[in-house]
Design a protein around this motif. Sequence first.
Motif, PDB file in Angstrom:
ATOM      1  N   VAL A  49       0.855  -1.195   0.000  1.00 16.69           N
ATOM      2  CA  VAL A  49       0.000   0.000   0.000  1.00 16.69           C
ATOM      3  C   VAL A  49       0.884   1.235   0.000  1.00 16.69           C
ATOM      4  O   VAL A  49       2.045   1.205   0.404  1.00 16.69           O
ATOM      5  CB  VAL A  49      -0.926   0.035   1.249  1.00 16.69           C
ATOM      6  N   THR A  50       0.299   2.321  -0.463  1.00 15.15           N
ATOM      7  CA  THR A  50       0.999   3.606  -0.419  1.00 15.15           C
ATOM      8  C   THR A  50      -0.031   4.713  -0.417  1.00 15.15           C
ATOM      9  O   THR A  50      -1.160   4.535  -0.897  1.00 15.15           O
ATOM     10  CB  THR A  50       1.947   3.756  -1.622  1.00 15.15           C
ATOM     11  N   GLY A  51       0.353   5.854   0.119  1.00 17.00           N
ATOM     12  CA  GLY A  51      -0.545   6.993   0.168  1.00 17.00           C
ATOM     13  C   GLY A  51      -0.335   7.928  -1.000  1.00 17.00           C
ATOM     14  O   GLY A  51       0.765   8.042  -1.540  1.00 17.00           O
ATOM     15  N   CYS A  52      -1.400   8.581  -1.402  1.00 21.95           N
ATOM     16  CA  CYS A  52      -1.323   9.554  -2.495  1.00 21.95           C
ATOM     17  C   CYS A  52      -0.494  10.753  -2.041  1.00 21.95           C
ATOM     18  O   CYS A  52      -0.717  11.287  -0.948  1.00 21.95           O
ATOM     19  CB  CYS A  52      -2.718   9.988  -2.902  1.00 21.95           C
ATOM     20  N   PRO A  53       0.461  11.215  -2.842  1.00 18.93           N
ATOM     21  CA  PRO A  53       1.249  12.378  -2.445  1.00 18.93           C
ATOM     22  C   PRO A  53       0.448  13.669  -2.392  1.00 18.93           C
ATOM     23  O   PRO A  53       0.882  14.650  -1.791  1.00 18.93           O
ATOM     24  CB  PRO A  53       2.332  12.451  -3.528  1.00 18.93           C
ATOM     25  N   GLY A  54      -0.753  13.669  -3.002  1.00 18.50           N
ATOM     26  CA  GLY A  54      -1.568  14.871  -2.990  1.00 18.50           C
ATOM     27  C   GLY A  54      -2.490  14.978  -1.798  1.00 18.50           C
ATOM     28  O   GLY A  54      -2.555  16.025  -1.143  1.00 18.50           O
ATOM     29  N   CYS A  55      -3.188  13.878  -1.465  1.00 13.44           N
ATOM     30  CA  CYS A  55      -4.172  13.927  -0.389  1.00 13.44           C
ATOM     31  C   CYS A  55      -3.872  12.951   0.742  1.00 13.44           C
ATOM     32  O   CYS A  55      -4.491  13.028   1.808  1.00 13.44           O
ATOM     33  CB  CYS A  55      -5.566  13.663  -0.928  1.00 13.44           C
ATOM     34  N   GLY A  56      -2.980  12.006   0.523  1.00 14.19           N
ATOM     35  CA  GLY A  56      -2.623  11.058   1.570  1.00 14.19           C
ATOM     36  C   GLY A  56      -3.517   9.842   1.654  1.00 14.19           C
ATOM     37  O   GLY A  56      -3.256   8.934   2.446  1.00 14.19           O
ATOM     38  N   VAL A  57      -4.550   9.772   0.872  1.00 17.41           N
ATOM     39  CA  VAL A  57      -5.460   8.624   0.885  1.00 17.41           C
ATOM     40  C   VAL A  57      -4.765   7.426   0.237  1.00 17.41           C
ATOM     41  O   VAL A  57      -3.988   7.575  -0.712  1.00 17.41           O
ATOM     42  CB  VAL A  57      -6.766   8.965   0.144  1.00 17.41           C
ATOM     43  N   ILE A  58      -5.051   6.221   0.742  1.00 21.00           N
ATOM     44  CA  ILE A  58      -4.468   5.016   0.182  1.00 21.00           C
ATOM     45  C   ILE A  58      -4.853   4.881  -1.282  1.00 21.00           C
ATOM     46  O   ILE A  58      -6.039   4.925  -1.639  1.00 21.00           O
ATOM     47  CB  ILE A  58      -4.922   3.769   0.968  1.00 21.00           C
ATOM     48  N   ALA A  59      -3.842   4.740  -2.134  1.00 24.26           N
ATOM     49  CA  ALA A  59      -4.073   4.653  -3.573  1.00 24.26           C
ATOM     50  C   ALA A  59      -4.317   3.213  -3.996  1.00 24.26           C
ATOM     51  O   ALA A  59      -4.039   2.266  -3.256  1.00 24.26           O
ATOM     52  CB  ALA A  59      -2.890   5.250  -4.328  1.00 24.26           C
ATOM     53  N   THR A  60      -4.797   3.063  -5.218  1.00 31.34           N
ATOM     54  CA  THR A  60      -5.092   1.749  -5.795  1.00 31.34           C
ATOM     55  C   THR A  60      -4.047   1.414  -6.854  1.00 31.34           C
ATOM     56  O   THR A  60      -3.698   2.255  -7.690  1.00 31.34           O
ATOM     57  CB  THR A  60      -6.491   1.741  -6.426  1.00 31.34           C
TER      58      THR A  60
END
Length: 301
Positions: A49-60
């Motif tokens: 898993v990783t977080g979006c660099p823009g909003c921090g939400v877990i990306a797909t």
Amino acid sequence: MLNHSCVCPAALDRCDRCDLLLDFPGLHLVAVSKARAGLVLEVESCDPVTGCPGCGVIATGHGRIVVEVLDAPWAGRPVRIRWRKRRWVCLEDVCEVATFLEQDPEVCAPRGLLSTRAIRWAIGQLRREGATIQGLARQLGTTWNTLWSQVQPVLTRAAEDPSRFEGVQVLGVDEHIWHHRDPRRRGPKALTGMVDLTRGTHPTARLLDLVPGRSGTVYRDWLDERGERFREGIEIATLDPFQGYKNAIDDQLEDATCVLDAFHIVKLAGAAVDDVRRRIQQETLAHRGRKGDPLFGIRHV
């Protein structure tokens, strides 16, 4: 040997020994092949898993793309790394970031052509082994422009870092002449170089700076720009037998002990021995001439 310390499933059959040879934290060695340009290492990460660099939400996750970078030579052969980067998608409607690729600054800078390891290796060869950009580019299997475009920004940032002047206790100065440079086209041929000769902090002497010109004023201005804290830390100042540098030391480094460097002491001593040898030879030849030495083709009457 399975890599059970990794978050990847054991079924992927990761190998600790291969990852140890790769020596990139967070990346696994998937395959190795031999190409005309050298070795090709295929690697990939296992970030679940990783977080979006823009909003921090877990990306797909959205598949992978292959990015190729140059790595430091291994076993005398150029190495290219084919990094299978994960592509991520952010599903948040309000987020400006739609898709992004995984990045790891310990492996390679974004859009970089060389790995960080290759850049460190190249700079180390330039600093300690007297290598050239052309020679390093040949060992890496690339071109002069490609290598310099990646190394030059790192060297520029290092030159602008004020911390490189910390801890200098023995400061050397000497001239440097670019014999192959035409001053009408590429600037001055004469430069003044400052070197950190402090023992124990670096394995060899460390070049601090090169400034155009060869004069006491150039050296004095450079010392003045370093600040009082730097000047107070200098205990020994070495120089070549040039009065301009000596005047700058007397003006800016009053508390430092001024000495000639070992190279110029040996050079002056050798020159003095040569002068004495030539003088004795000339006196001996003159004495033989006055005594009518047959070697001169004359006889004294």
